[in-house]
Write a protein that holds these residues in place. Sequence first.
Motif, PDB file in Angstrom:
ATOM      1  N   THR A 102      27.471  37.459  27.471  1.00 36.19           N
ATOM      2  CA  THR A 102      28.206  38.280  26.400  1.00 36.19           C
ATOM      3  C   THR A 102      29.008  37.331  25.473  1.00 36.19           C
ATOM      4  N   GLY A 103      29.141  36.065  25.852  1.00 36.73           N
ATOM      5  CA  GLY A 103      29.839  35.237  25.056  1.00 36.73           C
ATOM      6  C   GLY A 103      31.540  35.289  25.370  1.00 36.73           C
ATOM      7  N   HIS A 104      31.826  36.227  26.099  1.00 36.50           N
ATOM      8  CA  HIS A 104      33.233  36.387  26.629  1.00 36.50           C
ATOM      9  C   HIS A 104      33.462  35.490  27.620  1.00 36.50           C
ATOM     10  N   GLN A 105      34.969  34.915  27.727  1.00 35.38           N
ATOM     11  CA  GLN A 105      35.283  34.232  28.712  1.00 35.38           C
ATOM     12  C   GLN A 105      36.211  34.880  29.851  1.00 35.38           C
ATOM     13  N   ALA A 106      35.873  34.811  31.033  1.00 34.46           N
ATOM     14  CA  ALA A 106      36.746  35.547  32.087  1.00 34.46           C
ATOM     15  C   ALA A 106      37.712  34.183  32.637  1.00 34.46           C
ATOM     16  N   VAL A 107      38.796  34.311  32.590  1.00 32.01           N
ATOM     17  CA  VAL A 107      39.833  33.469  33.066  1.00 32.01           C
ATOM     18  C   VAL A 107      40.375  33.875  34.361  1.00 32.01           C
ATOM     19  N   THR A 163      39.332  33.745  20.018  1.00 35.84           N
ATOM     20  CA  THR A 163      39.438  33.525  21.272  1.00 35.84           C
ATOM     21  C   THR A 163      40.210  34.095  22.157  1.00 35.84           C
ATOM     22  N   LEU A 164      41.338  34.871  21.848  1.00 37.41           N
ATOM     23  CA  LEU A 164      42.112  35.660  22.329  1.00 37.41           C
ATOM     24  C   LEU A 164      41.208  37.043  22.835  1.00 37.41           C
ATOM     25  N   ALA A 165      40.582  37.423  21.670  1.00 37.00           N
ATOM     26  CA  ALA A 165      39.868  38.779  21.744  1.00 37.00           C
ATOM     27  C   ALA A 165      38.751  38.887  22.841  1.00 37.00           C
ATOM     28  N   ASP A 166      38.153  37.442  22.823  1.00 36.95           N
ATOM     29  CA  ASP A 166      37.079  37.290  23.750  1.00 36.95           C
ATOM     30  C   ASP A 166      37.116  36.812  25.104  1.00 36.95           C
ATOM     31  N   GLU A 167      38.545  36.748  25.404  1.00 32.94           N
ATOM     32  CA  GLU A 167      38.877  36.305  26.756  1.00 32.94           C
ATOM     33  C   GLU A 167      39.551  37.497  27.778  1.00 32.94           C
ATOM     34  N   VAL A 168      39.087  37.537  28.858  1.00 30.35           N
ATOM     35  CA  VAL A 168      39.858  38.394  29.717  1.00 30.35           C
ATOM     36  C   VAL A 168      40.231  37.761  31.014  1.00 30.35           C
ATOM     37  N   LYS A 169      41.821  38.234  31.186  1.00 32.46           N
ATOM     38  CA  LYS A 169      42.085  37.548  32.418  1.00 32.46           C
ATOM     39  C   LYS A 169      42.170  38.490  33.704  1.00 32.46           C
ATOM     40  N   VAL A 170      41.350  37.998  34.680  1.00 39.08           N
ATOM     41  CA  VAL A 170      41.123  38.598  36.031  1.00 39.08           C
ATOM     42  C   VAL A 170      41.839  38.350  37.203  1.00 39.08           C
ATOM     43  N   ALA A 171      42.404  39.141  37.881  1.00 42.07           N
ATOM     44  CA  ALA A 171      42.964  38.926  39.204  1.00 42.07           C
ATOM     45  C   ALA A 171      41.899  39.185  40.145  1.00 42.07           C
ATOM     46  N   VAL A 172      41.795  38.366  41.215  1.00 43.43           N
ATOM     47  CA  VAL A 172      40.380  38.606  41.951  1.00 43.43           C
ATOM     48  C   VAL A 172      40.729  38.259  43.543  1.00 43.43           C
ATOM     49  N   GLN A 179      52.798  41.015  41.267  1.00 41.75           N
ATOM     50  CA  GLN A 179      52.847  40.214  40.067  1.00 41.75           C
ATOM     51  C   GLN A 179      52.577  41.111  38.661  1.00 41.75           C
ATOM     52  N   ILE A 180      51.787  42.027  39.046  1.00 39.21           N
ATOM     53  CA  ILE A 180      51.256  43.021  37.726  1.00 39.21           C
ATOM     54  C   ILE A 180      52.461  43.866  37.717  1.00 39.21           C
ATOM     55  N   LYS A 181      52.989  44.331  38.526  1.00 38.26           N
ATOM     56  CA  LYS A 181      54.454  45.331  38.338  1.00 38.26           C
ATOM     57  C   LYS A 181      55.556  44.302  37.704  1.00 38.26           C
ATOM     58  N   ASN A 182      55.593  43.002  37.910  1.00 34.89           N
ATOM     59  CA  ASN A 182      56.448  42.227  37.283  1.00 34.89           C
ATOM     60  C   ASN A 182      55.877  41.481  35.874  1.00 34.89           C
ATOM     61  N   GLY A 183      54.856  42.306  35.517  1.00 38.25           N
ATOM     62  CA  GLY A 183      54.458  42.031  33.935  1.00 38.25           C
ATOM     63  C   GLY A 183      53.449  40.824  33.925  1.00 38.25           C
ATOM     64  N   ALA A 184      52.818  40.277  34.838  1.00 40.87           N
ATOM     65  CA  ALA A 184      51.840  39.472  34.970  1.00 40.87           C
ATOM     66  C   ALA A 184      50.846  39.685  33.781  1.00 40.87           C
ATOM     67  N   PRO A 185      50.224  38.772  33.158  1.00 36.00           N
ATOM     68  CA  PRO A 185      49.130  39.101  32.023  1.00 36.00           C
ATOM     69  C   PRO A 185      47.766  39.266  32.485  1.00 36.00           C
ATOM     70  N   PHE A 186      47.579  40.145  33.355  1.00 36.81           N
ATOM     71  CA  PHE A 186      46.202  40.267  33.797  1.00 36.81           C
ATOM     72  C   PHE A 186      45.484  41.608  33.189  1.00 36.81           C
ATOM     73  N   ASP A 187      44.229  41.379  32.717  1.00 34.52           N
ATOM     74  CA  ASP A 187      43.461  42.484  32.200  1.00 34.52           C
ATOM     75  C   ASP A 187      42.934  43.367  33.241  1.00 34.52           C
ATOM     76  N   ILE A 188      42.391  43.031  34.298  1.00 39.02           N
ATOM     77  CA  ILE A 188      41.458  43.442  35.102  1.00 39.02           C
ATOM     78  C   ILE A 188      42.113  43.100  36.643  1.00 39.02           C
ATOM     79  N   LEU A 189      42.145  43.972  37.538  1.00 35.19           N
ATOM     80  CA  LEU A 189      42.410  43.710  38.993  1.00 35.19           C
ATOM     81  C   LEU A 189      41.016  43.916  39.653  1.00 35.19           C
ATOM     82  N   ILE A 190      40.463  43.072  40.512  1.00 35.96           N
ATOM     83  CA  ILE A 190      39.093  43.189  41.200  1.00 35.96           C
ATOM     84  C   ILE A 190      39.926  43.117  42.610  1.00 35.96           C
TER      85      ILE A 190
END
Length: 250
Positions: free
Chosen positions: A48-53, A20-29, A65-76
């Motif tokens: 793809t079967g992946h989940q975008a949170v 689940t963790l490997a197939d999940e991507v946390k996105v700041a949009v 938030q990203i500077k302070n360590g927020a757990p995002f994988d992508i910034l849009i």
Amino acid sequence: MKTLTMALGALALSASTFTTLADEVKVAVAANFTGPMEKIAPAFAQATGHQAVVAYGSTGKFYAQIKNGAPFDILIATDQATPQRLADEGLAVADSQFTYASGTLVLWSTKPGLIDDQGAVLKGDGFRHLAIANPKVAVYGAAAVEVLNKLGLYDRLQPRIVTAENINQAHQFVTTGNAELGFVALSQIFQDGEYAAGSHWIVPAELHAPLKQDAVILKRGKDNPAARALMEFIKGDQARAVILAHGYAL
């Protein structure tokens, strides 16, 4: 046997959690991209079967938030500067940055006839409140202030300006009648060739800095295959069609 069964169950749970963790991507949009992303995320999952949170907000707040360590994988993001800045600071993967859309600023009201195709309403007294996104953290808000300054109207209109936390809240202020009109993103009032009810003025591009919007993989997502997959999906025909349908340019 019972002990073995429990052990196998624990192992299965562990493997499931890892998958689940490997197939999940946390996105700041960026908030202005809410409409397209609400369609892209489920299409991405189906393909793809992946989940975008996904979390929506202003790019400036996401940066903090990203500077302070927020757990995002992508910034849009809403701009190009913030992804570049994060890459320069070692918080994003520089070669992953790309422009996914170019936005358009619009003055919009739910009242038909209030806004003409020149935005002349801004020079009169036909409204009490004008909504804009916070220019300190929202690129569309900064663009709105730039427009008002170029038109020589900012100082006069300042008492009537209602500042929203982000572009979605600015749109909400107009929708709910808390402001008679507001600067919003075209993507919020346009879909599949039709504009939302009311009246609007598409702000000429020369009145503000270009609204080129970039995405970037963040440091946390550099080894996440779901992050790479989402970036490629956004570059693909299916996502591009959604983006165009919401009034963005590519």
